[in-house]
Motif scaffolding. Structure first.
Motif, PDB file in Angstrom:
ATOM      1  N   ALA A 195      -0.382  -3.052  -7.641  1.00 47.73           N
ATOM      2  CA  ALA A 195      -0.364  -2.406  -8.952  1.00 47.73           C
ATOM      3  C   ALA A 195      -0.510  -0.888  -8.817  1.00 47.73           C
ATOM      4  O   ALA A 195       0.169  -0.126  -9.510  1.00 47.73           O
ATOM      5  CB  ALA A 195      -1.480  -2.971  -9.829  1.00 47.73           C
ATOM      6  N   VAL A 196      -1.385  -0.454  -7.910  1.00 43.92           N
ATOM      7  CA  VAL A 196      -1.580   0.986  -7.698  1.00 43.92           C
ATOM      8  C   VAL A 196      -0.302   1.626  -7.171  1.00 43.92           C
ATOM      9  O   VAL A 196       0.097   2.721  -7.613  1.00 43.92           O
ATOM     10  CB  VAL A 196      -2.757   1.237  -6.734  1.00 43.92           C
ATOM     11  N   MET A 197       0.372   0.971  -6.235  1.00 42.29           N
ATOM     12  CA  MET A 197       1.635   1.514  -5.722  1.00 42.29           C
ATOM     13  C   MET A 197       2.689   1.617  -6.824  1.00 42.29           C
ATOM     14  O   MET A 197       3.449   2.587  -6.876  1.00 42.29           O
ATOM     15  CB  MET A 197       2.157   0.634  -4.570  1.00 42.29           C
ATOM     16  N   LYS A 198       2.719   0.634  -7.720  1.00 37.90           N
ATOM     17  CA  LYS A 198       3.692   0.666  -8.811  1.00 37.90           C
ATOM     18  C   LYS A 198       3.397   1.820  -9.772  1.00 37.90           C
ATOM     19  O   LYS A 198       4.326   2.484 -10.269  1.00 37.90           O
ATOM     20  CB  LYS A 198       3.652  -0.665  -9.559  1.00 37.90           C
ATOM     21  N   VAL A 199       2.122   2.087 -10.013  1.00 39.85           N
ATOM     22  CA  VAL A 199       1.742   3.189 -10.893  1.00 39.85           C
ATOM     23  C   VAL A 199       2.180   4.525 -10.297  1.00 39.85           C
ATOM     24  O   VAL A 199       2.775   5.373 -10.978  1.00 39.85           O
ATOM     25  CB  VAL A 199       0.226   3.187 -11.161  1.00 39.85           C
ATOM     26  N   PHE A 200       1.894   4.730  -9.012  1.00 42.37           N
ATOM     27  CA  PHE A 200       2.304   5.975  -8.362  1.00 42.37           C
ATOM     28  C   PHE A 200       3.823   6.099  -8.309  1.00 42.37           C
ATOM     29  O   PHE A 200       4.375   7.200  -8.459  1.00 42.37           O
ATOM     30  CB  PHE A 200       1.728   6.065  -6.957  1.00 42.37           C
ATOM     31  N   ALA A 201       4.510   4.980  -8.093  1.00 44.93           N
ATOM     32  CA  ALA A 201       5.973   5.009  -8.026  1.00 44.93           C
ATOM     33  C   ALA A 201       6.581   5.421  -9.351  1.00 44.93           C
ATOM     34  O   ALA A 201       7.663   6.032  -9.386  1.00 44.93           O
ATOM     35  CB  ALA A 201       6.502   3.641  -7.608  1.00 44.93           C
ATOM     36  N   GLY A 205       9.628  10.000 -10.329  1.00 40.22           N
ATOM     37  CA  GLY A 205      10.800  10.601 -10.949  1.00 40.22           C
ATOM     38  C   GLY A 205      10.532  11.932 -11.610  1.00 40.22           C
ATOM     39  O   GLY A 205      11.465  12.662 -11.941  1.00 40.22           O
ATOM     40  N   ALA A 206       9.243  12.253 -11.798  1.00 47.29           N
ATOM     41  CA  ALA A 206       8.910  13.544 -12.412  1.00 47.29           C
ATOM     42  C   ALA A 206       8.973  14.639 -11.360  1.00 47.29           C
ATOM     43  O   ALA A 206       8.386  14.520 -10.275  1.00 47.29           O
ATOM     44  CB  ALA A 206       7.513  13.480 -13.024  1.00 47.29           C
ATOM     45  N   ALA A 207       9.670  15.713 -11.656  1.00 44.86           N
ATOM     46  CA  ALA A 207       9.908  16.768 -10.664  1.00 44.86           C
ATOM     47  C   ALA A 207       8.614  17.375 -10.141  1.00 44.86           C
ATOM     48  O   ALA A 207       8.454  17.593  -8.935  1.00 44.86           O
ATOM     49  CB  ALA A 207      10.795  17.855 -11.276  1.00 44.86           C
ATOM     50  N   LEU A 208       7.673  17.635 -11.035  1.00 42.48           N
ATOM     51  CA  LEU A 208       6.425  18.285 -10.622  1.00 42.48           C
ATOM     52  C   LEU A 208       5.499  17.344  -9.872  1.00 42.48           C
ATOM     53  O   LEU A 208       4.780  17.748  -8.959  1.00 42.48           O
ATOM     54  CB  LEU A 208       5.705  18.858 -11.852  1.00 42.48           C
ATOM     55  N   LEU A 209       5.517  16.075 -10.255  1.00 32.29           N
ATOM     56  CA  LEU A 209       4.576  15.108  -9.674  1.00 32.29           C
ATOM     57  C   LEU A 209       5.165  14.337  -8.494  1.00 32.29           C
ATOM     58  O   LEU A 209       4.438  13.615  -7.828  1.00 32.29           O
ATOM     59  CB  LEU A 209       4.124  14.120 -10.752  1.00 32.29           C
ATOM     60  N   ALA A 210       6.475  14.487  -8.255  1.00 33.52           N
ATOM     61  CA  ALA A 210       7.132  13.684  -7.220  1.00 33.52           C
ATOM     62  C   ALA A 210       6.502  13.833  -5.838  1.00 33.52           C
ATOM     63  O   ALA A 210       6.220  12.826  -5.182  1.00 33.52           O
ATOM     64  CB  ALA A 210       8.617  14.017  -7.171  1.00 33.52           C
ATOM     65  N   PRO A 211       6.249  15.056  -5.326  1.00 31.66           N
ATOM     66  CA  PRO A 211       5.660  15.170  -3.980  1.00 31.66           C
ATOM     67  C   PRO A 211       4.296  14.500  -3.869  1.00 31.66           C
ATOM     68  O   PRO A 211       4.018  13.787  -2.895  1.00 31.66           O
ATOM     69  CB  PRO A 211       5.557  16.688  -3.774  1.00 31.66           C
ATOM     70  N   VAL A 212       3.454  14.722  -4.876  1.00 34.86           N
ATOM     71  CA  VAL A 212       2.116  14.115  -4.869  1.00 34.86           C
ATOM     72  C   VAL A 212       2.231  12.597  -4.961  1.00 34.86           C
ATOM     73  O   VAL A 212       1.525  11.860  -4.267  1.00 34.86           O
ATOM     74  CB  VAL A 212       1.265  14.657  -6.034  1.00 34.86           C
TER      75      VAL A 212
END
Length: 251
Positions: A195-201, A205-212
């Protein structure tokens, strides 16, 4: 009613728990006891992996083993030593079942880390059956091997006389809670990680949050690789502890 519907439609566009939904393999929505599902498929694949590793991977029985045979021998030796260390020589006759249990949980957990896969061990129905088989089997074995002396497991003879009835009730309750904790621990840990991996995934798609987000997914995935083995090991070692209580029930 309309407002509630609008709020729901404007809510999360991703649902981390959807990945745990049991679905029929060949269409439809109804799931019966005989319906082939995604859970059935991945449990079957886990069984095939076990057969491939332990049967076909070791059929050569080479003196200098290849990699597959080495992995199979390592798993065999580790589980056998665990059973012998905890239950003694007497427990080795139950080694085949414990080895099967360990391999099934390990491969079911590991295959669930593949993309587009399904995790059978995230389903409490699966882990509860595994835990109940251990619980019922150990309880029956305890009475068959020891008769009424098996009840000595609940009677703490080393405690003061006034405390013994109270401790007996506590021991009895803790004994019947075993299959609950045994099953929930495995299902809860596997479900939480996925579930945690799905939340981070969902934030990748967000440009600012993608690297993190990507770094977080890699970190959680690495942790889940450890959890795959640890949870199989914990389930198996607890099975050995319960088996020891059945073979040697005196406090």
């Amino acid at each position: 009613m309309t407002m509630a519907t609008e709020e729901h439609s404007e809510g999360l566009v991703f649902h981390p728990m959807d990945q745990f939904t049991v679905k029929p393999l060949f269409g439809g929505t109804d799931v019966h006891w005989y319906t082939p599902t995604n859970a059935t498929l991945w449990m079957g694949l886990a069984a095939l992996c076990i057969i491939g590793l332990l049967v076909f991977g070791t059929r050569g029985r080479a003196i200098i083993p290849n990699r597959i045979q080495s992995i199979a021998e390592l798993m065999y030796g580790m589980v056998r030593k665990m059973v012998e260390d905890i239950t003694g020589k007497e427990g080795l006759k139950y080694f085949p079942y414990i080895m099967t249990l360990f391999c099934f949980i390990l491969f079911a957990n590991a295959l669930a880390l593949l993309p587009m896969s399904f995790s059978p061990t995230s389903q409490i129905a699966v882990t509860a059956v595994l835990a109940l088989l251990v619980f019922v089997g150990v309880t029956v074995l305890g009475f068959v091997k020891n008769g009424t002396h098996f009840l000595g497991l609940f009677w703490v003879s080393s405690a003061p006389a006034l405390m013994r009835p109270v401790l007996a009730v506590i021991e009895l309750i803790s004994y019947f809670v075993r299959p609950v904790s045994h099953s929930i621990r495995l299902a809860g840990n596997i479900m939480a990680g996925h579930a945690v991996m799905k939340v981070f995934a969902a934030f990748a798609g967000a440009a600012l949050l993608a690297p993190v987000s990507i770094l977080a997914i890699v970190g959680v995935y690495a942790l889940e690789v450890l959890v795959v083995t640890i949870q199989a090991y914990v389930f198996t070692i607890l099975t050995c502890v319960y088996l020891k209580d059945a073979l040697h029930p005196s406090h």
